[in-house]
Design a protein around this motif. Structure first.
Motif, PDB file in Angstrom:
ATOM      1  N   ARG A 160       0.865  -1.199   0.000  1.00 57.07           N
ATOM      2  CA  ARG A 160       0.000   0.000   0.000  1.00 57.07           C
ATOM      3  C   ARG A 160       0.889   1.232   0.000  1.00 57.07           C
ATOM      4  N   THR A 161       0.387   2.288  -0.612  1.00 59.20           N
ATOM      5  CA  THR A 161       1.142   3.534  -0.732  1.00 59.20           C
ATOM      6  C   THR A 161       1.074   4.317   0.575  1.00 59.20           C
ATOM      7  N   LEU A 162       2.244   4.786   1.010  1.00 62.51           N
ATOM      8  CA  LEU A 162       2.304   5.628   2.213  1.00 62.51           C
ATOM      9  C   LEU A 162       2.482   7.097   1.848  1.00 62.51           C
ATOM     10  N   MET A 163       3.508   7.377   1.066  1.00 58.74           N
ATOM     11  CA  MET A 163       3.806   8.763   0.699  1.00 58.74           C
ATOM     12  C   MET A 163       4.323   8.799  -0.733  1.00 58.74           C
ATOM     13  N   GLY A 164       4.251   9.966  -1.336  1.00 56.00           N
ATOM     14  CA  GLY A 164       4.837  10.178  -2.648  1.00 56.00           C
ATOM     15  C   GLY A 164       3.876   9.926  -3.786  1.00 56.00           C
ATOM     16  N   ASP A 165       4.426   9.595  -4.926  1.00 53.92           N
ATOM     17  CA  ASP A 165       3.677   9.438  -6.169  1.00 53.92           C
ATOM     18  C   ASP A 165       2.997   8.069  -6.217  1.00 53.92           C
ATOM     19  N   GLY A 166       1.731   8.012  -5.847  1.00 54.09           N
ATOM     20  CA  GLY A 166       0.998   6.739  -5.788  1.00 54.09           C
ATOM     21  C   GLY A 166       0.815   6.091  -7.138  1.00 54.09           C
ATOM     22  N   GLN A 167       0.957   6.872  -8.209  1.00 59.11           N
ATOM     23  CA  GLN A 167       0.787   6.291  -9.534  1.00 59.11           C
ATOM     24  C   GLN A 167       1.862   5.240  -9.825  1.00 59.11           C
ATOM     25  N   LEU A 168       3.041   5.418  -9.222  1.00 59.51           N
ATOM     26  CA  LEU A 168       4.116   4.442  -9.415  1.00 59.51           C
ATOM     27  C   LEU A 168       3.705   3.053  -8.916  1.00 59.51           C
ATOM     28  N   ARG A 169       3.078   3.020  -7.759  1.00 58.17           N
ATOM     29  CA  ARG A 169       2.627   1.718  -7.227  1.00 58.17           C
ATOM     30  C   ARG A 169       1.523   1.140  -8.114  1.00 58.17           C
TER      31      ARG A 169
END
Length: 892
Positions: A160-169
């Motif tokens: 799961r995404t915590l910080m930053g550019d979530g599109q990368l995940r």
């Protein structure tokens, strides 16, 4: 606020405004550390107060999310980067000392400033005290590694995404989905192989004395395994999303959730008590956890036993669930689209692609006997790979049909006996029956020992696990490899007419454990009732019940009595009665020893058992009315030794002079080869210094142990000094033979094994000699006993040392038996007590049973007479127990 999703809420104890204000003042590391400490105190208090474990586990992860948010903003980021939670933390779960696994995902090229920020970010997290596991990778690197490594692919699945550019995940998930890498069938095979290897590391048992909460069968990894495969196949984020999709029944879903909650509480408590990521349920923590869970000692059972009983029951239910659901997924994933090869077996069952299944859904309701028949069919046909998931569910739904009427039905008793005669995989079928809840219902007495802990270090498995392992050992005796490891057992097993009688005895030998009273006698009653109900003849019933009653006899005689004494052999032969009973008892005893603790079976114990079996066999052939004469054995041994020595130019008169008035015991217990070896060495030894001889023993033609012969002036504390020297070399004394010669010398023979339970290598002989010489040189001014540190596990067993004392009027000695955990320096400590009481040690029989000793000492007073003063005997016993029990307290 009530409608706000849980993970968007701030933990109620975390004051963000105050935290931000403090950060504005600087000293970020100290502020973060304070917040972590305050959170730990808060969580631990709530755990002890019994707060819902899911709330604590999720809230801990949520709290760390907030800290990482603020830590992230301590740095400046320029490029496209994304901080991702993976693993258990990726699921939003966090136990007190769990790793916080993070993935830093970034584009191909990162500005130098971002590279420095990443390094600074992780350094900051370590500085504030977070246990971080991290990786820094590009999208392409992640995809490449995930395609090769199933563990990485699994971590991404739960990210799961915590910080930053979530599109990368989002891109990462798309590139690593089942349509790109690890399709469901390959994913399932890899994870299943992973599980099998993990289970093998834990002996494929969840019922070890110190089980691993996370990785052992039935542990948390098994729950996660179900989740991983199901998520991959059904394309969902959480197991809860599978509810209502036909994957779980309501009962199974409840078992999964309640089992997970219990294991989470155990794991949380372990981490909290150990102050580290401990996954083993060690003795150090079992007692404390039992108290935390609210268990209290009762007259029948200790709190720790109640707690562990619940633990074993729950992991067994989870094992069963893992079995069902993985079988279901195997059929849905691996067999999807396959041609269905269906082969009828009978009106009730059929074979589908190698797995047995019910021919129709009401088969068990229409014919409850089919609940046993299915396992009989598997035991007769080795082509059957297992049970289909749908049929396992039917078995579980209908197992309530097994009641008293079912147990008395001749058709069912005949089926169970057919099972005991199965040519293939008997124990595997019994294990299946146990997992599916059939065995405990058919044999309620077995159900009572299921998950029953044996709180000692002699047994390393629960009673039910031990019982099935004993039966597995019996089956192994038939295999070719057993010819080398268990030659006598292999030979007997091959010609055993009715092995099913042996298996029944194995099934019942410990069936009455934990009921109070003599479990052998209580088990005998259960065995008799079983045999009568199952149509065994009177002779067969008497054999089985006798085996259950006497299952400890052969082990006790071989390890506690002098089996070189023909009187001991004759008495044992009288108890056994005939060759048939001897054969069955030998097999049961060897299987039992190996099923109790694998470390118990070593070359020495094997040689003792072999000697007792062969000597008893000779006694039975000779006839119990014709016992062998002791003086005949003594004369034969002396004559054989004389012939051996005459070959080396010793005259008989010189030999007799060297022997002097050595007692009968020496010529009864020692072989003519050893006597010749001793005599020659004594004749050549022209010094007052101790004589020490060492060689590998040849015990009845088998290598048993390293044999150490010591001859030295007969002074106080020789035995204590020798025992202390050998203990300091990590040599375990298996047997000690002590003799006083008429010329003022003591002659002692020790049989020892190294720390691996093997005869020590000849390269160590010189250091053993030097150590014994050094220690014996100090006998006249012998210092206080030096002990090594007491092993950790011994501290957690309440069993105190105990002694029993009696007089052997025929031998003219007092017999003292000491039962105690195997503490370092134990024999040396006992020797010191003997010295303080003026006790002369005439002989000793040493028996080390795993971590427990049962030693017998033959002692006299300073005048060579048996102890006659009752007060002195009591004081001696009290002093020995105190000396041994104090070792743990002083050196732990």
């Amino acid at each position: 606020m009530k409608n706000t999703p849980y993970f968007e809420r701030t933990p109620f104890f975390f004051d963000q405004n105050h935290f931000r204000m403090r950060l504005a003042d600087g000293k970020a590391i100290a502020i973060f550390k304070d917040a972590l400490h305050a959170a730990k105190v808060n969580f631990d208090r709530r755990f002890r107060e019994g707060e819902d474990i899911r709330t604590l586990v999720y809230e801990q992860a949520h709290f760390v999310d907030f800290l990482l948010h603020y830590a992230w903003h301590q740095f400046h980021w320029q490029g496209s980067v994304c901080l991702i939670a993976v693993g258990g933390y990726g699921r939003g779960e966090l136990h007190p000392a769990s790793d916080i696994d993070l993935l830093f995902l970034h584009q191909e090229q990162l500005p130098q400033a971002d590279l420095e920020a990443i390094e600074g970010f992780f350094t900051f997290l370590w500085d504030i005290g977070l246990d971080i596991g991290h990786s820094v990778r590009t999208l392409a690197q992640c995809v490449e590694i995930a395609a090769q490594d199933i563990t990485v692919a699994t971590n991404i699945l739960e990210s799961r995404t915590l910080m930053g550019d979530g599109q990368l995940r989002d891109e990462l998930l798309a590139l690593t989905g089942p349509d790109k890498i690890w399709p469901p069938d390959a994913f399932f095979k890899a994870k299943f192989q992973e599980q099998q290897e993990r289970h093998a590391k834990h002996d494929n048992s969840s019922n070890n004395l110190e089980p691993n909460v996370k990785n052992a069968p039935g542990g948390l990894r098994d729950i996660q395994m179900i989740g991983w495969v199901a998520k991959r196949f059904f394309n969902v984020r959480t197991i809860r999303q599978l509810e209502g999709r036909g994957f779980f029944t309501e009962e199974e879903f409840a078992i999964l959730l309640t089992g997970e909650e219990f294991l989470w509480r155990v794991r949380y408590g372990l981490h909290m008590l150990a102050k580290r990521g401990e996954e083993r349920l060690l003795f150090d923590h079992q007692r404390e956890l039992a108290t935390l869970f609210g268990y209290k000692d009762t007259p029948e059972r200790l709190a720790i036993e109640q707690f562990m009983h619940r633990y074993y029951r729950i992991v067994q239910a989870l094992q069963e669930l893992n079995d069902v659901l993985l079988q279901f997924l195997s059929e849905a994933i691996l067999q999807a689209g396959q041609q269905q090869n269906v082969e009828p077996i009978n009106a009730r069952f059929q074979l589908r692609n190698g797995f047995i299944e019910a021919a129709y859904t009401r088969v068990f309701e229409d014919d409850p006997s089919a609940l046993l028949e299915i396992f009989v069919l598997m035991g007769k046909d080795k082509r059957i790979l297992g049970v289909r998931a749908s049929t396992i569910r039917l078995i579980r739904e209908c197992r309530h049909l097994i009641d008293d009427e079912f147990r008395k039905d001749p058709d069912n008793t005949a089926l169970f006996m057919d099972l005991m005669r199965s040519p293939y995989s008997l124990v595997r079928q019994l294990k299946r029956m146990k997992r599916y809840g059939i065995l405990g219902r058919y044999l309620p007495e077995f159900d009572r020992i299921t998950g029953q802990m044996q709180h000692d270090l002699f047994h390393i498995y629960t009673v039910d696990e031990h019982t099935l392992l004993v039966m597995k050992n019996m089956r192994r005796f038939r295999l070719p490899y057993a010819q080398e490891k268990y030659p006598v057992a292999h030979h007997i097993m091959k010609r055993l007419e009715k092995p099913e009688l042996l298996y029944i005895a194995g099934l019942f030998h410990d069936i009455a454990k934990g009921r109070g009273g003599d479990h052998s006698m209580l088990g005998k009653v259960d065995a008799e009732a079983f045999c009568e109900r199952h149509g065994l003849t009177g002779r067969e019933t008497r054999l089985v019940s006798w085996l259950v009653e006497m299952h400890l006899l052969m082990s006790a005689v071989s390890q506690k009595q002098d089996i070189s004494d023909p009187d001991v052999i004759h008495k044992f032969a009288l108890l056994v009665g005939d060759q048939l009973r001897l054969d069955y008892l030998y097999l049961l005893t060897v299987a039992d020893i190996n099923g109790t603790n694998p470390d118990l079976w070593n070359t020495w114990r094997a040689s003792l058992m072999r000697q007792l079996y062969l000597e008893t066999k000779r006694a039975l052939r000779r006839g119990l009315e014709n016992p062998i004469d002791r003086q005949d054995i003594i004369l034969e041994t002396q004559q054989a030794a004389i012939r051996k020595l005459e070959d080396k130019n010793f005259s008989e008169s010189r030999i007799r002079t060297l022997w002097g008035d050595m007692g009968d015991d020496y010529f009864l217990r020692e072989s003519h080869l050893d006597i010749a070896w001793h005599t020659e060495a004594i004749a050549c030894h022209r010094s007052d210094e101790p004589l020490v001889l060492i060689r590998q023993s040849r015990f009845n033609g088998m290598e048993g142990a390293t044999q150490i012969f010591v001859r030295t002036k007969d002074r106080d504390n020789v035995f204590a000094a020798a025992a202390n020297a050998l203990s300091g070399l990590d040599l375990d004394i298996q047997d000690a033979r002590l003799y006083s010669s008429p010329d003022g010398y003591t002659i002692d023979t020790f049989f020892v094994l190294d720390e691996n339970g093997e005869p020590t290598h000849h390269d160590r002989f010189d250091i053993i000699r030097r150590t014994l010489h050094d220690e014996l040189s100090l006998v006249d001014k012998y210092p206080d006993i030096i002990q090594r540190r007491t092993p950790r596990v011994l501290k957690h067993f309440a069993m105190p040392s105990r002694t029993m004392i009696s007089n052997d009027l025929l031998a003219g000695t007092t017999v003292l038996e000491v039962i105690s955990p195997d503490r370092p320096g134990l024999l040396a400590a006992i020797g010191r007590v003997f010295l303080s009481f003026g006790i002369q040690l005439q002989n000793a029989k040493i028996a080390t049973l795993g971590e427990r000793v049962e030693d017998i000492f033959f002692i006299t007073d300073s005048e060579g007479q048996p102890l006659s003063d009752a007060a002195q005997c009591e004081a001696l016993q009290v002093s020995i127990c105190k000396a041994l029990d104090d070792i743990v307290g002083q050196h732990s």
